[in-house]
Design a protein around this motif. Structure first.
Motif, PDB file in Angstrom:
ATOM      1  N   GLU A  57     -25.045 108.711 -23.872  1.00 16.69           N
ATOM      2  CA  GLU A  57     -25.255 107.485 -23.102  1.00 16.69           C
ATOM      3  C   GLU A  57     -24.853 107.681 -21.647  1.00 16.69           C
ATOM      4  O   GLU A  57     -25.546 107.231 -20.720  1.00 16.69           O
ATOM      5  N   ALA A  58     -23.731 108.382 -21.439  1.00 17.68           N
ATOM      6  CA  ALA A  58     -23.261 108.658 -20.083  1.00 17.68           C
ATOM      7  C   ALA A  58     -24.256 109.555 -19.350  1.00 17.68           C
ATOM      8  O   ALA A  58     -24.550 109.343 -18.168  1.00 17.68           O
ATOM      9  N   GLN A  59     -24.777 110.571 -20.039  1.00 17.55           N
ATOM     10  CA  GLN A  59     -25.779 111.424 -19.417  1.00 17.55           C
ATOM     11  C   GLN A  59     -26.990 110.606 -18.969  1.00 17.55           C
ATOM     12  O   GLN A  59     -27.504 110.772 -17.858  1.00 17.55           O
ATOM     13  N   LYS A  60     -27.442 109.721 -19.850  1.00 19.29           N
ATOM     14  CA  LYS A  60     -28.654 108.948 -19.565  1.00 19.29           C
ATOM     15  C   LYS A  60     -28.491 107.989 -18.387  1.00 19.29           C
ATOM     16  O   LYS A  60     -29.483 107.565 -17.786  1.00 19.29           O
ATOM     17  N   LEU A  61     -27.246 107.632 -18.051  1.00 20.36           N
ATOM     18  CA  LEU A  61     -27.051 106.744 -16.906  1.00 20.36           C
ATOM     19  C   LEU A  61     -27.551 107.378 -15.605  1.00 20.36           C
ATOM     20  O   LEU A  61     -27.875 106.673 -14.651  1.00 20.36           O
ATOM     21  N   ALA A  62     -27.628 108.703 -15.582  1.00 20.39           N
ATOM     22  CA  ALA A  62     -28.145 109.381 -14.394  1.00 20.39           C
ATOM     23  C   ALA A  62     -29.613 109.053 -14.162  1.00 20.39           C
ATOM     24  O   ALA A  62     -30.133 109.259 -13.052  1.00 20.39           O
ATOM     25  N   LEU A  63     -30.290 108.535 -15.172  1.00 20.19           N
ATOM     26  CA  LEU A  63     -31.700 108.174 -15.014  1.00 20.19           C
ATOM     27  C   LEU A  63     -31.876 106.987 -14.074  1.00 20.19           C
ATOM     28  O   LEU A  63     -33.000 106.661 -13.691  1.00 20.19           O
TER      29      LEU A  63
ATOM     30  N   THR B 187     -34.679 113.521 -18.584  1.00 16.66           N
ATOM     31  CA  THR B 187     -33.956 114.305 -19.568  1.00 16.66           C
ATOM     32  C   THR B 187     -34.823 114.589 -20.781  1.00 16.66           C
ATOM     33  O   THR B 187     -35.846 113.920 -21.000  1.00 16.66           O
ATOM     34  N   ILE B 188     -34.417 115.590 -21.561  1.00 15.99           N
ATOM     35  CA  ILE B 188     -35.053 115.870 -22.838  1.00 15.99           C
ATOM     36  C   ILE B 188     -34.006 115.770 -23.942  1.00 15.99           C
ATOM     37  O   ILE B 188     -32.826 116.053 -23.725  1.00 15.99           O
TER      38      ILE B 188
ATOM     39  N   PHE C  29     -29.974 105.880 -29.214  1.00 15.65           N
ATOM     40  CA  PHE C  29     -29.660 104.736 -28.353  1.00 15.65           C
ATOM     41  C   PHE C  29     -28.829 103.721 -29.112  1.00 15.65           C
ATOM     42  O   PHE C  29     -28.717 103.769 -30.345  1.00 15.65           O
ATOM     43  N   ARG C  30     -28.248 102.799 -28.381  1.00 13.49           N
ATOM     44  CA  ARG C  30     -27.674 101.576 -28.961  1.00 13.49           C
ATOM     45  C   ARG C  30     -28.078 100.418 -28.066  1.00 13.49           C
ATOM     46  O   ARG C  30     -27.983 100.497 -26.841  1.00 13.49           O
TER      47      ARG C  30
END
Length: 486
Positions: free
Chosen positions: A327-333, A340-341, A475-476
């Motif tokens: 989830e933390a990684q995806k915040l960079a989106l 990301t993959i 995801f959540r």
């Protein structure tokens, strides 16, 4: 004047003029024979010489001139060029002349991170023993023969300027053995679609946290959430801030790139990080783009693989630590031109921190680059991605993007690793059925559903995919950080 003093003065003047007036032109390690220059962009060429020394750079029918500054630094920018397979020479002239040979023009990418990015082609035997999916179509370690793929292995102790100018190699034979497998397969697949020379720079260190890859001064700030809460200063984390930035990234700047690939996070996940990592990743992306003076430079990263972090004896981690890190990684989106993959399906054992499916990781990154960086929007680069949810009676209707040619189950069985909860937040295993581009999720125990999750466990390897075979992104719906991150 005393004859001895006169002699010393004469020698001093001679040394001064020979060290400053006759200093040779020197190039950084990244500029050398066999390199690939980035097409369609102004290309930076730089180095050192004597102060005020006149420098000329000639390549592909153009010549750029400049004068070294007071500290001896100089730089020019070649005009944008089309891709070229012609092996050309570059001539740099000052007091001395340097001729760099066998130079191509195409696409250049930097790949960086920790051990899973550093994971070298010499471990090819582990690819062959992988249980899932297709094996690599050929033994590239021994049969690679494409001279139009060039590689530069960034070694932290060997980045000083070298008179041999031999940092770049063709991705054939001995040079490929120690090179990043992810980087090589990314290049191989990209070449197959674009048919232009590809240059890959690998700068990765096993076991490294993210902090050493960021200039230390950039971490000296306190992130502020949208609700006004201020986090502790990032620089207080004991992570050798700037250690690898100084020795491996800074020497590459401003070598002209198309984009950056990042595969790192395991070391920070072990430290129970979530939102703090998101701000560190944001800082890395923004600071590197600023270093290269390209705020739109593509930055693509790998969502780290399933692993049993909760078995760690050093820190009390739960099975939800990894999903929270995803989830933390995806915040960079939230940043433009990032993506990301997911690789949740590329693991044979969650006790293996280094799964061997690197050819597939490289392929998925190439799909992402083709779609986003090169505008091939028909290329499907991701599995189903959570978009929104809607409560319908006693079930939750979940809508996904990146459905490709349709949603599917990898093994034909009911979708796995979906959970659902009511307002009490107690999640239970749920039944999940595909209906068009939506999934209907329900559970008898939850008559008034409120939240839904997919793959919210470090061991989760859901069978939920799109028909292109790409896994759904965990995801959540009750993500607490998405609305607070800025």
């Amino acid at each position: 004047m005393n004859p001895k003093k006169l002699l010393l003065l004469t020698l001093s003047i001679f040394i001064f003029f020979t060290s400053n007036t006759f200093a040779e032109v020197t190039l950084p390690k990244i500029l050398g024979h066999n390199m690939v220059l980035q097409r369609h962009k102004k290309v930076a060429i730089w180095g050192t010489a004597a102060p005020a020394e006149k420098i000329s750079v000639a390549f592909a029918g153009q010549t750029k001139t400049t004068v070294a500054d007071k500290s001896g630094k100089w730089s020019v920018k070649l005009s944008p060029m089309k891709a070229s397979f012609t092996q050309r020479e570059m001539t740099i002239k000052g007091i001395n002349t340097i001729v760099l040979k066998n130079i191509l023009v195409g696409e250049v990418w930097l790949c960086s991170g920790q051990s899973n990015m550093e994971y070298a082609m010499r471990k090819y035997s582990k690819f062959q023993t992988a249980v899932k999916g297709n094996k690599p179509p050929e033994d590239d370690l021994n049969t690679a023969n494409n001279t139009n793929i060039r590689i530069f292995l960034d070694r932290r102790k060997y980045m000083a300027p070298s008179p041999e100018h031999l940092g770049w190699d063709t991705a054939i034979g001995r040079p490929i053995v120690d090179f990043s497998a992810v980087g090589y397969y990314f290049a191989k697949d990209l070449y197959a679609r674009l048919n232009v020379p590809i240059g890959m720079i690998s700068a990765a260190v096993p076991g490294s946290r993210i902090e050493p890859w960021i200039e230390a001064s950039k971490l000296e700030f306190e992130p502020k959430l949208k609700n006004g809460k201020i986090l502790d200063k990032l620089g207080t984390d004991d992570g050798d801030a700037g250690k690898f930035y100084d020795t491996m990234i800074q020497p590459l700047i401003p070598y002209t790139l198309k984009g950056m690939l990042w595969y790192q996070g395991e070391s920070n996940c072990f430290l129970n990080e979530n939102i703090r990592y998101a701000y560190k990743l944001k800082t890395l992306i923004e600071s590197w783009r600023n270093d290269w003076k390209d705020k739109k430079m593509p930055f693509y990263f790998v969502q780290i693989a399933p692993y049993n972090y909760s078995a760690s004896k050093d820190r009390p981690l739960t099975a939800e630590q990894l999903p929270e890190f995803w989830e933390a990684q995806k915040l960079a989106l939230h940043l433009k031109n990032t993506n990301t993959i997911a690789i949740t399906d590329l693991v044979d054992s969650i006790a293996d921190l280094h799964p061997g499916y690197k050819w597939e990781v490289g392929r998925r990154l190439s799909l992402l680059a083709l779609n986003k960086a090169y505008g091939e929007t028909n290329v499907v680069y991701s599995g189903p991605t959570y978009e929104k949810m809607k409560i319908v009676n006693n079930s939750i209707e979940v809508t996904f993007s990146n459905i490709g040619s349709g949603l599917s189950s990898r093994n034909g069985r009911s979708l796995s690793w979906f959970t659902i909860a009511g307002a009490d937040g107690k999640f239970v295993t749920a039944k999940a059925e595909i209906k068009g581009n939506k999934v209907i999720v329900s559970a008898p125990e939850v008559q008034h559903p409120y939240s839904v999750r997919l793959g919210w466990n470090e061991a989760a390897q859901s069978n939920f995919i799109n028909k292109e075979g790409l896994p759904a992104v965990p995801f959540r719906s009750d993500n607490p950080w998405d609305k607070l991150f800025k």
